[in-house]
Write a protein that holds these residues in place. Structure first.
Motif, PDB file in Angstrom:
ATOM      1  N   LEU A   1       0.781  -1.163   0.033  1.00  0.00           N
ATOM      2  CA  LEU A   1       0.190  -0.070   0.089  1.00  0.00           C
ATOM      3  C   LEU A   1       0.914   1.308  -0.006  1.00  0.00           C
ATOM      4  O   LEU A   1       0.474   2.302  -0.641  1.00  0.00           O
ATOM      5  N   ASP A   2       2.168   0.921   0.858  1.00  0.00           N
ATOM      6  CA  ASP A   2       2.802   2.367   0.849  1.00  0.00           C
ATOM      7  C   ASP A   2       3.597   2.902  -0.490  1.00  0.00           C
ATOM      8  O   ASP A   2       3.679   4.006  -0.695  1.00  0.00           O
ATOM      9  N   ARG A   3       3.580   1.686  -1.540  1.00  0.00           N
ATOM     10  CA  ARG A   3       4.219   2.130  -2.794  1.00  0.00           C
ATOM     11  C   ARG A   3       3.258   2.529  -3.630  1.00  0.00           C
ATOM     12  O   ARG A   3       3.658   3.138  -4.793  1.00  0.00           O
ATOM     13  N   LEU A   4       1.823   2.709  -3.430  1.00  0.00           N
ATOM     14  CA  LEU A   4       0.885   3.271  -4.347  1.00  0.00           C
ATOM     15  C   LEU A   4       1.012   4.747  -4.222  1.00  0.00           C
ATOM     16  O   LEU A   4       1.112   5.415  -3.160  1.00  0.00           O
ATOM     17  N   THR A   5       0.742   5.113  -5.460  1.00  0.00           N
ATOM     18  CA  THR A   5       0.475   6.830  -5.644  1.00  0.00           C
ATOM     19  C   THR A   5      -0.651   7.116  -5.238  1.00  0.00           C
ATOM     20  O   THR A   5      -1.762   6.237  -4.895  1.00  0.00           O
ATOM     21  N   LEU A   6      -1.094   8.207  -4.983  1.00  0.00           N
ATOM     22  CA  LEU A   6      -2.577   8.742  -4.433  1.00  0.00           C
ATOM     23  C   LEU A   6      -3.469   8.413  -5.463  1.00  0.00           C
ATOM     24  O   LEU A   6      -4.782   7.877  -4.988  1.00  0.00           O
ATOM     25  N   ALA A   7      -2.980   8.608  -6.689  1.00  0.00           N
ATOM     26  CA  ALA A   7      -4.120   8.063  -7.814  1.00  0.00           C
ATOM     27  C   ALA A   7      -4.418   6.791  -7.803  1.00  0.00           C
ATOM     28  O   ALA A   7      -5.620   5.948  -7.998  1.00  0.00           O
ATOM     29  N   GLN A   8      -3.299   5.808  -7.481  1.00  0.00           N
ATOM     30  CA  GLN A   8      -3.591   4.117  -7.411  1.00  0.00           C
ATOM     31  C   GLN A   8      -4.448   3.989  -6.082  1.00  0.00           C
ATOM     32  O   GLN A   8      -5.242   3.111  -6.247  1.00  0.00           O
ATOM     33  N   LYS A   9      -4.369   4.724  -5.265  1.00  0.00           N
ATOM     34  CA  LYS A   9      -4.962   4.549  -4.038  1.00  0.00           C
ATOM     35  C   LYS A   9      -6.301   4.702  -4.257  1.00  0.00           C
ATOM     36  O   LYS A   9      -7.419   4.258  -3.642  1.00  0.00           O
ATOM     37  N   THR A  10      -6.754   5.834  -4.753  1.00  0.00           N
ATOM     38  CA  THR A  10      -7.982   6.327  -5.140  1.00  0.00           C
ATOM     39  C   THR A  10      -8.580   5.571  -6.040  1.00  0.00           C
ATOM     40  O   THR A  10      -9.674   5.084  -5.760  1.00  0.00           O
ATOM     41  N   GLN A  11      -8.030   4.953  -7.060  1.00  0.00           N
ATOM     42  CA  GLN A  11      -8.490   3.755  -7.807  1.00  0.00           C
ATOM     43  C   GLN A  11      -8.934   2.643  -6.877  1.00  0.00           C
ATOM     44  O   GLN A  11      -9.955   2.006  -6.950  1.00  0.00           O
ATOM     45  N   PHE A  12      -7.974   2.284  -6.014  1.00  0.00           N
ATOM     46  CA  PHE A  12      -8.208   1.047  -5.066  1.00  0.00           C
ATOM     47  C   PHE A  12      -9.395   1.307  -4.165  1.00  0.00           C
ATOM     48  O   PHE A  12     -10.287   0.593  -4.214  1.00  0.00           O
TER      49      PHE A  12
END
Length: 144
Positions: free
Chosen positions: A72-83
């Protein structure tokens, strides 16, 4: 102007996810992601413009604990939002649709990558339903 039911739904979503995390610590990671990605305006807009309500499948901290360390820490904000968007049955994520069914008379939810039983209902009253799951439906490594 938002309707009473929209405010109720947003309040219910906050109470069922954030409040239990303060005491039971079952959804602390999901809470953090929900707040970090600022999903409340998206949720509010959906509730204001739709009559179908909202259904979310919230991974418990146990589910996130099954992920490789640091995923989770490696995700960008955009990827976290998609998740985070992918956790809703009325998907806000492009190209990701959850499917609900039965397996051995038990309710299950599937992303196509992961299928997991519904652990329990956190909140199941229109316009918001939140169900706990003990697996992460969209592995973070697949976002990108």
């Amino acid at each position: 102007m938002a309707s009473f039911s929209t405010y109720y739904a947003l309040l219910a979503l906050v109470l069922v996810l954030v409040a239990p995390a303060a005491s039971g610590k079952q959804f602390t990671i999901a809470d953090k992601l929900l707040l970090e990605t600022n999903m409340f305006p998206v949720i509010q807009k959906h509730l204001e413009t739709s009559t179908e309500g909202l259904t979310a499948f919230a991974p418990t901290d146990v589910a996130f604990g099954k992920l490789p360390p640091g995923d989770l820490d490696r995700l960008t904000l955009a990827q976290k939002t998609q998740f985070v968007r992918s956790l809703f049955l009325q998907t806000f994520a492009q190209g990701k649709t959850l499917k609900v069914g039965l397996r051995q008379n038990m309710p299950v939810v599937s992303s196509g990558l992961v299928t997991t039983p519904v652990a329990f209902a956190v909140q199941d009253k229109y316009p918001v339903s939140v169900f706990a799951i003990n697996d992460v439906l969209i592995p973070p490594k697949t976002l990108g």
